[in-house]
Each structure stands twice: as C-alpha cells, then as structure tokens.
Design a protein around this motif. Structure first.
Motif, PDB file in Angstrom:
ATOM      1  N   ARG A 121       0.818  -1.228   0.000  1.00 46.48           N
ATOM      2  CA  ARG A 121       0.000   0.000   0.000  1.00 46.48           C
ATOM      3  C   ARG A 121       0.843   1.267   0.000  1.00 46.48           C
ATOM      4  O   ARG A 121       0.556   2.198  -0.760  1.00 46.48           O
ATOM      5  CB  ARG A 121      -0.942  -0.013   1.213  1.00 46.48           C
ATOM      6  N   LEU A 122       1.846   1.339   0.841  1.00 48.44           N
ATOM      7  CA  LEU A 122       2.709   2.516   0.837  1.00 48.44           C
ATOM      8  C   LEU A 122       3.652   2.492  -0.358  1.00 48.44           C
ATOM      9  O   LEU A 122       3.991   3.528  -0.918  1.00 48.44           O
ATOM     10  CB  LEU A 122       3.513   2.591   2.138  1.00 48.44           C
ATOM     11  N   GLY A 123       4.058   1.289  -0.760  1.00 42.86           N
ATOM     12  CA  GLY A 123       4.938   1.166  -1.913  1.00 42.86           C
ATOM     13  C   GLY A 123       4.290   1.674  -3.181  1.00 42.86           C
ATOM     14  O   GLY A 123       4.922   2.382  -3.976  1.00 42.86           O
ATOM     15  N   GLN A 124       3.012   1.338  -3.383  1.00 40.80           N
ATOM     16  CA  GLN A 124       2.345   1.759  -4.614  1.00 40.80           C
ATOM     17  C   GLN A 124       2.126   3.257  -4.662  1.00 40.80           C
ATOM     18  O   GLN A 124       2.209   3.872  -5.731  1.00 40.80           O
ATOM     19  CB  GLN A 124       1.012   1.021  -4.774  1.00 40.80           C
ATOM     20  N   ILE A 125       1.874   3.875  -3.496  1.00 41.37           N
ATOM     21  CA  ILE A 125       1.698   5.329  -3.454  1.00 41.37           C
ATOM     22  C   ILE A 125       3.011   6.038  -3.778  1.00 41.37           C
ATOM     23  O   ILE A 125       3.073   6.934  -4.633  1.00 41.37           O
ATOM     24  CB  ILE A 125       1.174   5.778  -2.078  1.00 41.37           C
ATOM     25  N   GLY A 161      15.075  -5.609  -0.536  1.00 41.44           N
ATOM     26  CA  GLY A 161      16.474  -5.197  -0.563  1.00 41.44           C
ATOM     27  C   GLY A 161      16.667  -3.978  -1.434  1.00 41.44           C
ATOM     28  O   GLY A 161      15.922  -3.752  -2.395  1.00 41.44           O
ATOM     29  N   ALA A 162      17.682  -3.190  -1.118  1.00 36.54           N
ATOM     30  CA  ALA A 162      17.876  -1.894  -1.772  1.00 36.54           C
ATOM     31  C   ALA A 162      18.179  -2.029  -3.261  1.00 36.54           C
ATOM     32  O   ALA A 162      17.657  -1.281  -4.089  1.00 36.54           O
ATOM     33  CB  ALA A 162      18.999  -1.125  -1.078  1.00 36.54           C
ATOM     34  N   GLY A 163      19.043  -2.979  -3.629  1.00 38.20           N
ATOM     35  CA  GLY A 163      19.454  -3.099  -5.031  1.00 38.20           C
ATOM     36  C   GLY A 163      18.301  -3.399  -5.957  1.00 38.20           C
ATOM     37  O   GLY A 163      18.116  -2.751  -6.989  1.00 38.20           O
ATOM     38  N   ARG A 164      17.520  -4.399  -5.607  1.00 38.28           N
ATOM     39  CA  ARG A 164      16.376  -4.762  -6.449  1.00 38.28           C
ATOM     40  C   ARG A 164      15.344  -3.642  -6.474  1.00 38.28           C
ATOM     41  O   ARG A 164      14.694  -3.408  -7.488  1.00 38.28           O
ATOM     42  CB  ARG A 164      15.746  -6.055  -5.936  1.00 38.28           C
ATOM     43  N   SER A 165      15.184  -2.985  -5.333  1.00 39.32           N
ATOM     44  CA  SER A 165      14.229  -1.879  -5.269  1.00 39.32           C
ATOM     45  C   SER A 165      14.621  -0.762  -6.230  1.00 39.32           C
ATOM     46  O   SER A 165      13.770  -0.200  -6.924  1.00 39.32           O
ATOM     47  CB  SER A 165      14.158  -1.339  -3.839  1.00 39.32           C
ATOM     48  N   ILE A 166      15.929  -0.422  -6.305  1.00 42.27           N
ATOM     49  CA  ILE A 166      16.393   0.620  -7.219  1.00 42.27           C
ATOM     50  C   ILE A 166      16.152   0.204  -8.662  1.00 42.27           C
ATOM     51  O   ILE A 166      15.744   1.016  -9.508  1.00 42.27           O
ATOM     52  CB  ILE A 166      17.889   0.921  -6.969  1.00 42.27           C
ATOM     53  N   ALA A 167      16.374  -1.077  -8.975  1.00 42.15           N
ATOM     54  CA  ALA A 167      16.140  -1.567 -10.337  1.00 42.15           C
ATOM     55  C   ALA A 167      14.675  -1.410 -10.727  1.00 42.15           C
ATOM     56  O   ALA A 167      14.350  -0.971 -11.839  1.00 42.15           O
ATOM     57  CB  ALA A 167      16.572  -3.027 -10.449  1.00 42.15           C
ATOM     58  N   VAL A 168      13.776  -1.761  -9.811  1.00 43.63           N
ATOM     59  CA  VAL A 168      12.334  -1.624 -10.074  1.00 43.63           C
ATOM     60  C   VAL A 168      11.963  -0.151 -10.229  1.00 43.63           C
ATOM     61  O   VAL A 168      11.199   0.220 -11.125  1.00 43.63           O
ATOM     62  CB  VAL A 168      11.520  -2.278  -8.937  1.00 43.63           C
ATOM     63  N   GLN A 169      12.509   0.698  -9.361  1.00 46.83           N
ATOM     64  CA  GLN A 169      12.224   2.128  -9.424  1.00 46.83           C
ATOM     65  C   GLN A 169      12.686   2.719 -10.752  1.00 46.83           C
ATOM     66  O   GLN A 169      11.942   3.471 -11.400  1.00 46.83           O
ATOM     67  CB  GLN A 169      12.903   2.846  -8.257  1.00 46.83           C
ATOM     68  N   ASN A 170      13.914   2.384 -11.170  1.00 46.31           N
ATOM     69  CA  ASN A 170      14.426   2.893 -12.447  1.00 46.31           C
ATOM     70  C   ASN A 170      13.552   2.454 -13.610  1.00 46.31           C
ATOM     71  O   ASN A 170      13.275   3.234 -14.528  1.00 46.31           O
ATOM     72  CB  ASN A 170      15.866   2.402 -12.664  1.00 46.31           C
ATOM     73  N   PHE A 171      13.131   1.203 -13.591  1.00 46.37           N
ATOM     74  CA  PHE A 171      12.288   0.678 -14.667  1.00 46.37           C
ATOM     75  C   PHE A 171      10.989   1.473 -14.780  1.00 46.37           C
ATOM     76  O   PHE A 171      10.591   1.897 -15.876  1.00 46.37           O
ATOM     77  CB  PHE A 171      11.983  -0.792 -14.424  1.00 46.37           C
ATOM     78  N   ASN A 172      10.318   1.680 -13.663  1.00 44.57           N
ATOM     79  CA  ASN A 172       9.023   2.361 -13.695  1.00 44.57           C
ATOM     80  C   ASN A 172       9.164   3.831 -14.054  1.00 44.57           C
ATOM     81  O   ASN A 172       8.352   4.366 -14.827  1.00 44.57           O
ATOM     82  CB  ASN A 172       8.322   2.206 -12.334  1.00 44.57           C
ATOM     83  N   ARG A 216      10.400   1.351   1.973  1.00 42.99           N
ATOM     84  CA  ARG A 216       9.544   0.193   1.701  1.00 42.99           C
ATOM     85  C   ARG A 216      10.274  -0.833   0.842  1.00 42.99           C
ATOM     86  O   ARG A 216      10.176  -2.040   1.064  1.00 42.99           O
ATOM     87  CB  ARG A 216       8.261   0.629   0.984  1.00 42.99           C
ATOM     88  N   GLY A 217      11.023  -0.362  -0.157  1.00 44.14           N
ATOM     89  CA  GLY A 217      11.742  -1.281  -1.019  1.00 44.14           C
ATOM     90  C   GLY A 217      12.792  -2.078  -0.267  1.00 44.14           C
ATOM     91  O   GLY A 217      12.950  -3.284  -0.479  1.00 44.14           O
ATOM     92  N   HIS A 218      13.507  -1.411   0.640  1.00 46.33           N
ATOM     93  CA  HIS A 218      14.536  -2.092   1.433  1.00 46.33           C
ATOM     94  C   HIS A 218      13.915  -3.179   2.305  1.00 46.33           C
ATOM     95  O   HIS A 218      14.459  -4.281   2.443  1.00 46.33           O
ATOM     96  CB  HIS A 218      15.276  -1.073   2.292  1.00 46.33           C
ATOM     97  N   ASN A 219      12.748  -2.887   2.896  1.00 45.13           N
ATOM     98  CA  ASN A 219      12.092  -3.864   3.763  1.00 45.13           C
ATOM     99  C   ASN A 219      11.504  -5.034   2.984  1.00 45.13           C
ATOM    100  O   ASN A 219      11.458  -6.163   3.478  1.00 45.13           O
ATOM    101  CB  ASN A 219      10.976  -3.183   4.567  1.00 45.13           C
TER     102      ASN A 219
END
Length: 427
Positions: free
Chosen positions: A225-229, A347-358, A341-344
């Motif tokens: 929920r917080l991640g999608q916002i 993990g930070a690395g995968r979260s950054i990859a997802v963020q960059n993609f979107n 939220r991504g770190h929890n």
C-alpha cells in the motif's frame, strides 16, 4: 571520503554533463534539418527506451565485472552514439544508442558506492551524487545552448585540419564533436577508478532467467500500500521532469520566440528550482508525513498548463523556479518512503532496479504521448495543455487511491477493536 570516491564523482559529473548538453545539440540538429516537431519531442522517450527494455539485465551486467570497467564501456557506447549522430545516422536512432550507454551506466555508478564506502558514509555519498547530477543538468543544458549559439559555433567551425575533411559543417555538428571530448574526459576518469576487490558474479547463461525475479519484485512493490503510493508518485514525477526539458524548449520557442540557446537557460532555471525544493524538503519533511505532499503533484500538472498564459521572461523565470521547487519538495519525501519500503520488502538493489524501470517507462510513455500529440497536428500550446491535464489527473487518482486505502484501513481497525471490546464484555 576515500580518494576513489572523488574520481567516481568526477566521472559521473562529466558523463551527465555531456548527456544533457547532447540533448540540446540533438534538438538543434533536428530543427536545422527541418525535422517535424514530433521528432524533436521523441528524443526524450528514445533516450529512455533501453532503460525500460534492459531493466532486468543491467544490474546483473554491472555485477559481472568491476564497476569502473562497466562505466568505461558505457561511456564508450555513448561516444559511438555521438559518432553515429555526426556521420549520418538519424538523430533519434543515435540518441537511443546514447541512452543504451546511460542505462548500463546507472546501476554501476550507484552500486560502486556500496562496494567502496562504509554504510555510515552512504547517505553523504548519495547526497554528493544527487547534488552533482542536478549541477550537471543545469550546466549541461547551458553548455549545449552555448555550443550551438552563433558566436561559439562559428569559432568552432573556423578550425581547419590540414588534409582532413571532417564533414562537420553545421553548429549542432560542431557542438556534438566537442561533447565527444567531454565523454572522453569521463572515460579517462573511469580508468582511474580503483578496484574495490569485491568478487564478481558471472552473468547467467540464460539471461531470460532474470525476468521472473524482476517481475516478482516489481509486483511486490506495486501491491504494497505505501509502496504503490510512493512508487506511483516518484514514477510520475520523473516522467514529468524527464519530458519537461523538451516542453520548456518548445514553449519558449512558441511563446517567447526564443532560440535553442536562449531557451536552454530556462531549462536550467527549472533545475535550480528543483534543487531548492529538494533542500527545503530534506530540512522540513519527516518520513511519516511523506504522503502529505501528494497534492503538490496535482499542482505541478496545473502549473504546466499555466505556462501557456505566460509571454514574458520576467514572469517565466520565477514561475519555472516555482514549478521545479514543487517537484523537488514532492520527490524527496516520496523517494525516501519508496527506498524504505523497497529495502524492507526486497532489498535496496532490487528496489532501485524496479524504481528505475518504472520511472523510465513513465518518461517513455509520457514522451511518446507528447510526441504523438504534436505529430497529430496539435500546437505546442495544445500539447502542453493536454500533458498538464494528464499529469494532474493521474496525481488526483493517486491521492484518491491513498485516501480510499486509509478509510479501508481505518474501517478494518475499528472493526477489530469492536470485536475485541465484545469479547471483553462477554468474558
């Protein structure tokens, strides 16, 4: 900070400086060649294309060899894109190749910090990167604007190499040739980046095996929920900011009659506003209040529309600072919430990859939308209006979605409290 850190910062600064200056040069190259408006607008989504297509793979590529070498290869790809642009390849295709180099560069420049520095210095290091990135945007668009100006381009074209015909005959071609040397400077710094001694992880033989994990991480963050916002807001912000570079150029040409050189200074003004807004947000906002900035996203969309009613540079400058400032104030707390939220969750690395993609997918989508609007004959003013309405509407939907989730969450909590009270009453 270790000495290698400053080498990384220097390489990042010169590479990003050339990226932003090249954008201005590519716009002028298309304009001088009589290209239609939609092709000029399409430069932005073409740069983002490989960020989206290669998002599941570039992280693994960055981990397969020393990060300095990855950055060196990436700058080499950017130089190839410049050379293609100089020697006849269509600017849109050549600029996409430069975007390919940038897509490979991004995970390496962030990933090497965790290898080189202790955790206690990572926040400070990221602050340096973001500060230098904003500086490179401001100075890059100004540099590009000056390189295509009549005075400097005439001086550059006056150079004559004996027995060599360079085929460089126009102002944008002269500008692009200079930027190749800026990329070479960045590449030289890449060769000076120390080996961190971290063991490499080989690329999998089946690259498509990376897709399921990436898709799982992307889905997980969007379902939170917080991640999608936070992901929705930062994605939309960078989609707007990425395209705002060209929108300001198009608006300045239509409303103020500015050349590319004159308009490039206004793009720098927006970046200054973004930097100020980011600093204020870092001082005033707390993570638990991050969602309170959502209305600023709606305001950004409406302000883009109001650009159409400004015809004086003395009104335009403070207006663009305000526009950039709202964006900077919006993205800092949202970005912090997303990283948390991504770190929890993964993990930070995968979260950054997802963020960059979107984020790059949004730049691609909004850029294609703006380019399509102008290609269908919509004027710059009309395209800007439609663009602003779409942005404001999307931010309104994100805000409504958050409010609905809050009401549902509150209803569930109240229901559980009622059950607990009834259980206590009946012993």
């Amino acid at each position: 900070m270790k000495r290698g850190f400053y080498t990384i910062m220097s390489a990042q600064f010169f590479s990003s400086l050339a990226d932003n200056a090249l954008f201005v040069g590519a716009v002028q190259l298309l304009r001088s060649g009589g290209a239609p408006e939609w092709q000029q607008a399409a430069l932005v989504p073409m740069f983002a294309l490989f960020y989206v297509v290669l998002a599941p793979f570039v992280g693994a590529f960055a981990d397969s060899m020393p990060k300095g070498k990855v950055m060196l290869i990436s700058n080499g790809i950017k130089i190839i894109g410049c050379l293609m642009m100089l020697f006849g390849t269509h600017p849109l295709m050549a600029y996409a190749i430069v975007g390919l180099g940038a897509a490979a560069y991004s995970p390496a420049k962030y990933g090497i910090l965790t290898e080189l520095l202790p955790a206690s210095q990572l926040v400070k290091a990221n602050g340096w990167i973001e500060g230098l990135t904003i500086s490179s945007i401001i100075l890059g668009v100004l540099l590009g604007g000056q390189l295509v100006s009549t005075g400097i381009s005439t001086a550059l074209l006056s150079f004559d190499f004996p027995l060599i015909d360079t085929s460089i005959d126009t102002a944008p071609e002269a500008a692009i040739s200079v930027l190749i040397f800026v990329y070479l400077a960045a590449a030289w710094f890449n060769t000076r980046i120390p080996d961190t001694g971290v063991s490499m992880r080989a690329m999998p033989k089946n690259l498509f095996s990376l897709l399921p994990d990436f898709w799982t991480c992307n889905t997980k963050l969007w379902k939170d929920r917080l991640g999608q916002i936070s992901l929705g807001t930062t994605t939309l912000f960078w989609g707007v900011s990425g395209n705002l570079r060209y929108i300001v150029l198009a608006w300045a040409s239509a409303a103020l009659g500015y050349s590319v050189t004159q308009a490039s200074s206004l793009v720098g003004v927006v970046a200054i506003g973004t930097a100020v807004g980011a600093v204020v947000a870092s001082l005033r906002m707390r993570l638990e209040h991050a969602v309170n900035v959502l209305p600023l996203g709606i305001a950004m969309g409406l302000l883009v529309i109001l650009l159409n009613f400004i015809s004086n540079v003395w009104m335009a400058a403070p207006f663009l600072i305000l526009l950039g400032g709202l964006g900077g104030f919006l993205v800092v707390p949202m970005n912090a919430l997303l990283q948390h939220r991504g770190h929890n969750l993964m993990g930070a690395g995968r979260s950054i990859a997802v963020q960059n993609f979107n984020e790059q997918a949004c730049i691609l989508g909004l850029g294609a939308f703006y380019s399509l609007s102008t290609g269908m004959g919509l004027s710059a003013f009309g395209a800007i209006s439609v663009f602003g309405i779409v942005v404001a509407g999307c931010m309104w939907l994100i805000k409504r979605w958050h409010e609905r989730n809050c009401r549902e969450h509150a209803a569930v909590v109240n229901h559980l409290l009622d059950i607990a009270r009834n259980d206590n009453l009946h012993g």
